[in-house]
Design an enzyme around this catalytic site. Structure first.
Site, PDB file in Angstrom:
ATOM      1  N   HIS A  97       0.848  -1.255   0.066  1.00 41.91           N
ATOM      2  CA  HIS A  97      -0.093  -0.129   0.221  1.00 41.91           C
ATOM      3  C   HIS A  97       0.536   1.568  -0.197  1.00 41.91           C
ATOM      4  CE1 HIS A  97      -3.445   2.621   0.647  1.00 41.91           C
ATOM      5  NE2 HIS A  97      -2.602   3.752   0.894  1.00 41.91           N
ATOM      6  N   ASP A 176     -16.080   0.736   5.785  1.00 44.97           N
ATOM      7  CA  ASP A 176     -15.388   2.115   5.472  1.00 44.97           C
ATOM      8  C   ASP A 176     -15.262   3.271   4.706  1.00 44.97           C
ATOM      9  OD1 ASP A 176     -12.146   3.834   6.048  1.00 44.97           O
ATOM     10  OD2 ASP A 176     -12.361   3.046   3.356  1.00 44.97           O
ATOM     11  N   ARG A 183     -15.488  11.464   6.733  1.00 42.03           N
ATOM     12  CA  ARG A 183     -15.165  12.051   7.914  1.00 42.03           C
ATOM     13  C   ARG A 183     -14.366  13.291   6.877  1.00 42.03           C
ATOM     14  NH1 ARG A 183     -10.441   7.616   7.006  1.00 42.03           N
ATOM     15  NH2 ARG A 183      -8.869   8.781   7.134  1.00 42.03           N
ATOM     16  N   SER A 198      -8.260   2.551   8.740  1.00 38.45           N
ATOM     17  CA  SER A 198      -8.763   3.062   6.816  1.00 38.45           C
ATOM     18  C   SER A 198      -7.991   2.312   5.916  1.00 38.45           C
ATOM     19  CB  SER A 198      -9.194   3.955   6.020  1.00 38.45           C
ATOM     20  OG  SER A 198      -9.793   4.132   4.888  1.00 38.45           O
ATOM     21  N   LYS A 202      -8.702  -2.397   4.907  1.00 36.53           N
ATOM     22  CA  LYS A 202      -8.919  -3.139   3.663  1.00 36.53           C
ATOM     23  C   LYS A 202      -7.580  -4.400   3.224  1.00 36.53           C
ATOM     24  CE  LYS A 202      -9.151   0.676   1.525  1.00 36.53           C
ATOM     25  NZ  LYS A 202      -9.661   2.186   2.760  1.00 36.53           N
TER      26      LYS A 202
END
Length: 463
Positions: A97, A176, A183, A198, A202
């Site tokens: 990520h 999420d 948010r 968040s 995932k």
């Protein structure tokens, strides 16, 4: 049977919880129990939007402890589907990520390079967010590429190819989606625990064994200072490891664009250069460093250096590129198109445009003074191509895949007055004076020689 790692209070009756009490408890700086957090996530579909907003603001202002963040992440992971893989893949399922940046095309060569090493990479990626480009948008610039792949269809792709890059399914971490939307409108996006939950929820829902994080800092990303990037990296690594995912983060510089290109089709072309063993040095460095550290924490390399050498080999010998070509075909691209794209000699610029969309106009900008390139403002350049159509300036807007730029210099390059330093690809002509001015202001030239800063500044592991 309770999920591993879940804290359970057998005397706890969740029916006694009330949203106003949970909001007040966090507002007053008290630590929430795992059961209170689980109750909130379970009940979120029926919780009033104003209460969700109030709770997010309380968490933003008072923060969450490590245990609270881990509990929130786990509850979000379990709010929808969790992917499942064959038992024989244990230890092989990995992902990466990135916190985003200008020219960040790392996933495109990294996923197939890892697959060429025998790993399974179910990479669930996102679209562009503001000035940062999205992996899915880049891949959709390839004719026929399909990102909407169901879990049942991911399995045969991973069996045959070893990697896929797809979009988030509708029931993967639905909590999420609700929290992120709230948010966005309550000015709580920048909360470190909420960002952590968040991202990691995932990846946990992908059921990966190991994870590498490319946590960026600098002008061209959301964490502007190295300390902000370090804090986020530590939070992500701590929570991810607490959930049983072997995780390491690289803290990387995002003040100047990665590689030489930004813009969807242009980045695909540069990623294929990397897969062919060429292309910009800093792009190859990041791909090899991230992949090498991931192989090491997965137990598939004796050291990060050994892992880096293994990834380099897949780029040099063509095995990574072959995996990328196979992935394209598995995800909807015609074999003839995938072959033409992956076998093109991308050092010859015209070859790539036989497959990818080409902008109508190319404009080169020239240096207005002589000297050495001190810096190239990634944010300034990213905002201009966003406005020209390379990203979504408003939600739901179409993307022009052909728009972008190609840098002709890097930090440290010597320039003469009138020498071209950037090629802009665009479909509105001419470029506006405002865009030209902002681009020129993004290039800083001085008389002193400079050495480009390293892309990787720190390696952050679990305590």
């Amino acid at each position: 049977m309770e999920s591993p790692g879940r804290q359970v209070d057998m005397n706890c009756n969740k029916s006694k919880f009330r949203m106003p009490d949970i909001i007040a408890k966090k507002r007053d700086g008290e630590e929430l129990s795992t059961q209170e957090i689980e109750w909130f996530v379970e009940k979120m579909p029926s919780v009033d939007d104003s209460q969700i907003g109030a709770f997010l603001m309380a968490m933003y202002l008072k923060g969450l402890s490590r245990d609270e963040t881990a509990a929130l992440t786990k509850a979000m992971q379990n709010s929808g589907d969790v992917l499942h893989w064959p038992p024989e893949w244990k230890g092989l399922v990995v992902d990466k990520h990135s916190t985003g940046g200008i020219g960040d095309k790392i996933s495109l060569p990294l996923a197939p390079a890892l697959a060429a090493c025998g790993m399974k990479v179910p990479m669930i990626s996102g679209r562009g967010l503001g000035f940062t480009g999205g992996t899915l948008d880049k891949l959709e610039s390839i004719p026929g590429y399909r990102v909407d792949v169901a879990e049942k269809d991911m399995l045969p792709i991973l069996e045959q190819v070893g990697c896929c890059i797809v979009g988030q399914t509708s029931n993967l971490v639905p909590a999420d989606k609700k929290l992120y939307a709230t948010r966005d409108v309550t000015a709580t996006v920048a909360s470190l625990p909420l960002i952590t939950a968040s991202i990691i929820s995932k990846k946990a829902a992908e059921n990966v064994n190991s994870l590498i994080l490319d946590t960026k800092f600098g002008k061209g990303t959301f964490m502007k200072t190295i300390e902000e990037g370090r804090q986020l990296a530590k939070s992500l690594v701590t929570v991810s490891n607490a959930l049983g995912i072997k995780t390491t983060a690289l803290l990387t510089d995002m003040n100047s664009p990665i590689g030489c290109t930004a813009g969807n089709a242009l980045e695909v072309a540069e990623a294929i250069q990397c897969l062919q063993g060429s292309g910009p040095d800093d792009l190859r460095e990041l791909v090899c460093q991230l992949g090498g550290h991931l192989l090491f924490i997965s137990g598939k390399a004796d050291s990060p250096a050994d892992g880096i050498a293994t990834i380099q080999t897949t780029l040099q010998d063509g095995t990574a590129c072959a995996k990328f070509q196979a992935m394209l075909v598995a995800q909807g691209v015609l074999s003839s198109i995938a072959e033409r794209l992956c076998q093109s000699k991308l050092d010859q610029v015209d070859d790539v445009w036989k497959v990818l969309e080409r902008a109508a106009y190319t404009t080169e900008l020239q240096a207005e003074q002589c000297g050495y390139v001190q810096s190239i403002d990634a944010l300034a350049l990213g905002k201009v191509i966003l406005e020209l159509g390379a990203g979504r300036s408003v939600a739901g807007a179409d993307i022009d895949y052909s728009v972008g730029f190609r840098l002709l210099v890097k930090v440290g390059s010597q320039l003469k007055i009138g020498q071209s330093w950037i090629s802009m690809y665009h479909n509105t002509s001419p470029l506006s004076e405002d865009h030209i001015l902002r681009l020129q202001c993004g290039l800083v030239i001085g008389l002193d020689k400079v050495t480009p800063p390293p892309r990787v500044h720190e390696v952050i592991t679990a305590d």
